[in-house]
Scaffold this active site. Sequence first.
Site, PDB file in Angstrom:
ATOM      1  NE  ARG A  72      36.904  73.447  44.779  1.00 25.28           N
ATOM      2  CZ  ARG A  72      37.008  72.811  43.741  1.00 25.28           C
ATOM      3  NH1 ARG A  72      37.176  73.282  41.730  1.00 25.28           N
ATOM      4  NH2 ARG A  72      38.390  72.529  43.298  1.00 25.28           N
ATOM      5  CE  LYS A 190      56.339 100.741  43.063  1.00 24.29           C
ATOM      6  NZ  LYS A 190      55.831 101.100  44.846  1.00 24.29           N
ATOM      7  CB  SER A 271      49.248  77.122  35.568  1.00 21.38           C
ATOM      8  OG  SER A 271      48.127  76.691  35.227  1.00 21.38           O
ATOM      9  CG  LEU A 300      44.217  66.859  42.455  1.00 23.79           C
ATOM     10  CD1 LEU A 300      44.194  67.406  43.703  1.00 23.79           C
ATOM     11  CD2 LEU A 300      43.659  66.131  41.926  1.00 23.79           C
ATOM     12  CG  HIS A 301      46.618  72.285  36.441  1.00 23.87           C
ATOM     13  ND1 HIS A 301      44.784  73.204  35.781  1.00 23.87           N
ATOM     14  CD2 HIS A 301      47.026  74.154  36.605  1.00 23.87           C
ATOM     15  CE1 HIS A 301      45.214  74.140  35.427  1.00 23.87           C
ATOM     16  NE2 HIS A 301      46.631  74.846  35.042  1.00 23.87           N
ATOM     17  CE1 TYR A 345      30.916  62.860  30.188  1.00 23.81           C
ATOM     18  CE2 TYR A 345      33.779  62.047  29.984  1.00 23.81           C
ATOM     19  CZ  TYR A 345      31.861  62.555  29.350  1.00 23.81           C
ATOM     20  OH  TYR A 345      31.665  61.895  27.883  1.00 23.81           O
ATOM     21  CG  HIS A 347      35.307  72.583  34.723  1.00 21.80           C
ATOM     22  ND1 HIS A 347      35.656  73.657  35.375  1.00 21.80           N
ATOM     23  CD2 HIS A 347      36.603  72.334  34.328  1.00 21.80           C
ATOM     24  CE1 HIS A 347      36.241  74.837  35.019  1.00 21.80           C
ATOM     25  NE2 HIS A 347      37.109  73.839  34.478  1.00 21.80           N
ATOM     26  NE  ARG A 356      38.575  74.545  28.060  1.00 19.90           N
ATOM     27  CZ  ARG A 356      38.942  74.502  29.674  1.00 19.90           C
ATOM     28  NH1 ARG A 356      40.062  75.089  29.178  1.00 19.90           N
ATOM     29  NH2 ARG A 356      39.166  73.937  30.418  1.00 19.90           N
ATOM     30  CE  LYS A 397      29.665  70.475  45.409  1.00 15.22           C
ATOM     31  NZ  LYS A 397      30.246  71.975  45.020  1.00 15.22           N
ATOM     32  CG  ASN A 402      36.871  68.536  32.116  1.00 18.53           C
ATOM     33  OD1 ASN A 402      37.762  67.773  30.716  1.00 18.53           O
ATOM     34  ND2 ASN A 402      36.551  67.655  33.065  1.00 18.53           N
ATOM     35  CG  ASP A 404      41.470  68.266  30.563  1.00 23.30           C
ATOM     36  OD1 ASP A 404      42.883  68.148  29.891  1.00 23.30           O
ATOM     37  OD2 ASP A 404      41.256  68.485  31.534  1.00 23.30           O
TER      38      ASP A 404
END
Length: 466
Positions: A72, A190, A271, A300-301, A345, A347, A356, A397, A402, A404
């Site tokens: 992280r 390439k 992702s 978790l995503h 809540y 992030h 967002r 923290k 967020n 979501d």
Amino acid sequence: MPLTSPSVSRLPRQVPSRLFHRVALPHFPKTLRETLQEVIPAKQEQLKKLKTEHGNTVVGDVKVDNIIGGMRGLKAMLWDASVLDPIEGIRFHGLSIPDCQKVLPPAPGGKEILPESMLWLLLTGQVPTPEQTLGLSRELAEKGELPKFLVELVDSFPQTLHPMTQLSMAVAALNHDSSFQAAYEKGIKKTEYWTHTLEDCINLIARLPALAARIYRNVYKPGTPLPAINKDLDLVGNYSNLLGYGDNESLTEYLRLYIALHGDHEGGNASAHTAHLVGSTLADPYLAYSAALSALAGPLHGLANQEVLRWQMAMQKELGSDVSLEQIKEYLWKTLKSGQVVPGYGHGVLRNPDPRFIALQEFCETRPELRDSPIIKLVQQTFQVAPDVLKEHGKTKNPYPNVDAASGCVLYHYGLTEFKYYTVIFGVSRALGALTQLVWARALGLPLERPKSVSIDVLQQLVKQP
């Protein structure tokens, strides 16, 4: 031999007790599970002690906390399309969300960002003209039909198979038609990798609405006919129409905004990072994004917005209508004291309200039906109370919402009530960023990703070195 046979009936009714002293009980070796049950607690304690005593110790150039804490905050990846600032939020090639809303072209007659214009920005770093955006919409529509083999494959999936599993499997199967894979097998320079990667990426983005809509139809509305791709509609216009909501202008506009805003969020999220990692092996974009979708399917995503909706609806059921802020505050404390988190809540990076989330809230304020929606009102009331409760609780923290916290509730209001499908919409969106950056990874000649790992024992040795 049957128990009723004569030989059984002739056996003595009792075995002399002295025989038991002569027969050793059989010894059964420990199973794998039993062995792990003994080993795991010691490892857990070893890691806990290492984190407590040496979390801030620097090993090489990074702290122990970075190594054992999911990397992280560790700056170790190139991702050019967007940068996430803890205070400002996301910027796409330097443009904030309000900037994008001002300059990126909407659909004709609409007001919200067209995902095609966001795709153009992420890929080129430039703001497209309305004409360029419409041209890209046309190209995507012309490439949007699914090949026959894929239709047959998707239609063969069990109705009970999770929609995200179906999406990941189907995207992987599209590598049957991969331009990059075919060219690589023949032998190309390439310097030409990016051109074939681009072709695959555009083809995949074009086909995602029809694919995602077919999965929706098969799982939730089997037997319902699917309309053909309309070459005069934009990407989300077709997606909404295929889902059966083409006549709902508000939902279609919301999906345009949702998909544009969810398109990219820096490269370190699970992702995007998965797509980058798998793509670095020179796997084609279909395989890379299929893997990314599997990451997105994790709780978790990408599953977060449905967790928010479940929690909000449970609150609504318990508290009823006409809810006061004080009641919501009490419900928040009840959630926290039960050992749960408040979904929507916090992030991993942000330390302010997610821009967002603010953009989606502003969308709700422009629509009378959303302003009057009980579930949307509850989202807004929760936003008034939750940050102060979480600050007082002291274990978060970032006590702010967020994206979501609002996204799934709007879908639910408009009638798209199938929770498990929400992450599929997220998957249609995240392709914009993940795939455009695969093009740039090949154009820039980025290498195979291969970080160095260490064991707990080795890490313990390293922290003791001067």
